[in-house]
Design an enzyme around this catalytic site. Structure first.
Site, PDB file in Angstrom:
ATOM      1  N   ASP A 290     -18.881  34.741   8.741  1.00 28.14           N
ATOM      2  CA  ASP A 290     -19.673  35.400   7.710  1.00 28.14           C
ATOM      3  C   ASP A 290     -19.960  34.383   6.607  1.00 28.14           C
ATOM      4  O   ASP A 290     -19.032  33.851   5.981  1.00 28.14           O
ATOM      5  CB  ASP A 290     -18.900  36.598   7.142  1.00 28.14           C
ATOM      6  CG  ASP A 290     -19.815  37.739   6.746  1.00 28.14           C
ATOM      7  OD1 ASP A 290     -20.912  37.464   6.244  1.00 28.14           O
ATOM      8  OD2 ASP A 290     -19.426  38.903   6.945  1.00 28.14           O
TER       9      ASP A 290
ATOM     10  N   GLU B  50     -28.511  39.188   6.980  1.00 31.55           N
ATOM     11  CA  GLU B  50     -28.499  40.533   6.416  1.00 31.55           C
ATOM     12  C   GLU B  50     -29.671  40.639   5.442  1.00 31.55           C
ATOM     13  O   GLU B  50     -29.692  39.959   4.411  1.00 31.55           O
ATOM     14  CB  GLU B  50     -27.180  40.810   5.688  1.00 31.55           C
ATOM     15  CG  GLU B  50     -27.110  42.218   5.112  1.00 31.55           C
ATOM     16  CD  GLU B  50     -25.963  42.408   4.142  1.00 31.55           C
ATOM     17  OE1 GLU B  50     -25.484  43.549   4.009  1.00 31.55           O
ATOM     18  OE2 GLU B  50     -25.550  41.415   3.499  1.00 31.55           O
TER      19      GLU B  50
ATOM     20  N   ASP C 276     -24.773  36.797   4.810  1.00 29.75           N
ATOM     21  CA  ASP C 276     -24.719  37.906   3.863  1.00 29.75           C
ATOM     22  C   ASP C 276     -25.891  37.845   2.889  1.00 29.75           C
ATOM     23  O   ASP C 276     -26.179  36.777   2.325  1.00 29.75           O
ATOM     24  CB  ASP C 276     -23.386  37.822   3.101  1.00 29.75           C
ATOM     25  CG  ASP C 276     -23.139  39.005   2.203  1.00 29.75           C
ATOM     26  OD1 ASP C 276     -22.979  40.111   2.727  1.00 29.75           O
ATOM     27  OD2 ASP C 276     -23.102  38.810   0.970  1.00 29.75           O
TER      28      ASP C 276
ATOM     29  N   HIS D  61     -19.246  47.207   8.297  1.00 27.84           N
ATOM     30  CA  HIS D  61     -18.211  47.367   7.271  1.00 27.84           C
ATOM     31  C   HIS D  61     -18.734  48.002   5.987  1.00 27.84           C
ATOM     32  O   HIS D  61     -17.933  48.395   5.128  1.00 27.84           O
ATOM     33  CB  HIS D  61     -17.600  46.005   6.948  1.00 27.84           C
ATOM     34  CG  HIS D  61     -18.586  45.055   6.316  1.00 27.84           C
ATOM     35  ND1 HIS D  61     -19.632  44.489   7.005  1.00 27.84           N
ATOM     36  CD2 HIS D  61     -18.691  44.579   5.051  1.00 27.84           C
ATOM     37  CE1 HIS D  61     -20.341  43.713   6.208  1.00 27.84           C
ATOM     38  NE2 HIS D  61     -19.790  43.759   5.014  1.00 27.84           N
ATOM     39  N   ASP D  62     -20.050  48.088   5.818  1.00 29.17           N
ATOM     40  CA  ASP D  62     -20.655  48.676   4.618  1.00 29.17           C
ATOM     41  C   ASP D  62     -21.186  50.087   4.856  1.00 29.17           C
ATOM     42  O   ASP D  62     -21.717  50.704   3.927  1.00 29.17           O
ATOM     43  CB  ASP D  62     -21.823  47.806   4.131  1.00 29.17           C
ATOM     44  CG  ASP D  62     -21.370  46.526   3.455  1.00 29.17           C
ATOM     45  OD1 ASP D  62     -20.246  46.507   2.922  1.00 29.17           O
ATOM     46  OD2 ASP D  62     -22.136  45.550   3.462  1.00 29.17           O
TER      47      ASP D  62
END
Length: 549
Positions: A101, A245, A203, A319-320
């Site tokens: 990440d 993302e 990210d 995860h969000d």
């Protein structure tokens, strides 16, 4: 159709690990690298090819690791760099790549670059971040709001200036207009690539080209140039997987990111299908009912737009986001059937599928009654802010129950022992109370479990190129409960039919399809190997039928 240059990651399946909640090996209540290593054989059995590893870098954990204080060290609660290198090697021995990440829109306020920047306006690292003078009234330079609530500007008393933070006040934004920032980040990325990782998940990468004074945060004018430069300086010649993302992305944007000729990214995460259940005014904190027709239109748009040049990432959860079966399925009576349907739908679309930890056993949302039981900084900040604005506790908790990030962050449920086998200590976040009936050990022991359904889907991608490269044509576009499509490739046709409801349906089959018969690759009820004038579909029934010339 234009032939894709085949890449190893086209047929791959990615499994996301949120390390804090995956497996704790040392009993401190926090998942760690040793815990991940201990479960690699389980992941190999599942058949996945890549692990997207949420951040394990050194961090004060203000945002659970997405606030990085050292890109080239490991947070003590997760382990050591030696264990990180062991994970890379042991995963590789099982034909699994590690997708790191990459969080480079911002750092932690404890990163050495920011600590140097605080020393004064003349410090060489001052311009690594974004500073502005106060407004005439002494307040922030403008009214930009942080995505975590409150002003997006924080005041530094020593210099009398504000710094930008799009997220937490402890996550100052990097200044990507500074060539030195680019050079430092590229060098860091290359050192990770030299360790043998399989690529990067990037990210909020659509925010690095921000035009601050215009308050254009996403898709700034230099965004694609910056990503192209990153590609050429780092992963471009190494045949790695990169996924960005991009909450702001449209299909047109996604083509710019993922067209191979542009040399930017392999693919992006877009969230238009996720936001279909968000209230237009209040966002994620107030849900609106799931409407299959709107959802299908979004999937169709993305499948069609990226058909010939780009590449889709396929996901229901991360995860969000809330748990897939709680958001899009039926977590009650039809939890298993609906979880299998969601799996089949995802893996039979065109793109690279992503499985979020626990999704393969049908883990559900948590539903705690007090805000004190939650850990997520976003939920906590918005709860305080909106309660102060007059929103009731019950209304805010309803929003958190539906879409709060902690839904996905409760520990993975490995077995029915205390704390679901996640830890021998006290878990950093409470385990979902349903772990005694929903856990990996039970799923492994049941031949018809959700887990084995996922395992079969992952294996099918390796066997049938139509699942990877087949084109896409939606069927029954106007049907309010059926989600169906065709995939075609080199003489193979795949028909996928999903009853996205708890109703028994009679589906009238168009005449050209009525005589079709073939091999049922997968189903969540009795296998179907032929069609007829009509089909009687069971609640949440799903199947994929392969017809070969």
């Amino acid at each position: 159709m234009k032939a894709f240059e085949r890449k190893w990651w086209h047929s791959a399946v990615v499994y996301q690990i949120y390390p804090r909640s995956f497996m704790d090996a040392n009993g401190d209540g926090i998942g760690d690298l040793a815990g991940i290593i201990s479960k690699l054989d389980y992941l190999r059995q599942l058949g996945i090819n890549l692990i997207w590893l949420s951040p394990v870098y050194r961090s004060p954990m203000d945002d659970n690791g997405y606030d990085i204080s050292d890109y080239e060290d490991i947070a003590a609660e997760f382990g050591t760099m030696a264990e990180m290198e062991q994970l890379i090697e042991e995963a590789k021995a099982r034909d699994i790549h590690i997708l790191m990440d990459l969080v480079v829109n911002h750092t932690s306020d404890e990163h050495p670059w920011f600590l140097e920047a605080l020393k004064g306006k003349d410090n060489p690292y001052r311009d690594f971040y974004i500073w502005r003078k106060p407004a005439p009234d002494g307040g922030p330079p403008n009214d930009f709001r942080s995505y975590f609530g409150g002003s997006g500007w924080a005041f530094d008393e020593a210099s009398g200036e504000y710094y930008l933070h799009q997220f937490s006040v402890r996550q100052p934004d990097l200044n990507w207009e500074n060539p030195r920032v680019q050079e430092e980040v590229h060098a860091m990325m290359n050192r990770w690539l030299d360790r043998g990782i399989g690529g990067f998940r990037m990210d909020v990468i659509d925010l690095i080209g921000k035009e601050v004074d215009k308050q254009i945060m996403a898709k700034g004018k230099n965004l694609h140039l910056l990503i192209h430069q990153m590609n050429r300086a780092t992963y471009g010649a190494r045949d790695k997987l990169t996924v960005g993302e991009t909450w702001s992305a449209t299909p047109e944007d996604a083509l710019l990111y993922s067209d191979p000729e542009r040399q930017e990214l392999s693919m992006v995460f877009q969230f238009e299908h996720i936001k279909q259940t968000w209230d237009e005014k209040h966002g994620k904190w107030r849900s609106r009912p799931f409407e299959l027709s709107r959802f299908k239109a979004v999937i169709d748009k993305w499948q069609t737009a990226l058909a010939d040049r780009g590449w889709n990432s396929l996901f229901w959860s991360n995860h969000d986001l809330p748990r897939a079966v709680s958001k899009f399925g039926d977590e009650g009576e039809y939890r298993e059937a609906s979880a299998k349907l969601l799996a089949t739908a995802l893996h039979c679309l065109k793109g690279t599928p992503y499985i979020y930890q626990g999704e393969e056993i049908g883990m559900t949302n948590v539903r705690w009654s007090t805000i004190e039981e939650y850990r997520d900084i976003e939920s906590l900040n918005f709860y305080r802010e909106r309660i102060a604005a007059g929103i009731t506790h019950d209304e805010m908790m309803t929003g958190i129950h539906a879409n709060g990030r902690d839904n996905a962050r409760s520990p993975v449920q490995w077995d029915d022992s205390p704390h679901a086998g996640f830890t021998t200590g006290t878990p950093w976040m409470a385990v979902n109370p349903n772990y005694r009936s929903i856990n990996v050990a039970r799923a492994l022991a049941e031949p018809d479990s959700i887990l084995w359904h996922y395992q079969k889907l992952v294996a099918l991608r390796k066997l049938y190129p139509v699942l990877v490269y087949g084109d896409y044509q939606m069927l029954f576009a106007e049907h309010p409960q059926v989600f169906a499509w065709l995939r075609r490739y080199e003489g193979d046709t795949l028909l996928v039919i999903n009853n996205v409801s708890r109703e028994h349906l009679t589906l009238d089959i168009p005449e050209p399809l009525q005589a079709w018969h073939g091999e049922c690759l997968i189903s969540n009820y009795a296998p179907r190997d032929q069609l007829a004038v009509s089909l009687e579909l069971q609640p949440w029934e799903s199947f994929a039928l392969l017809i070969r010339e």
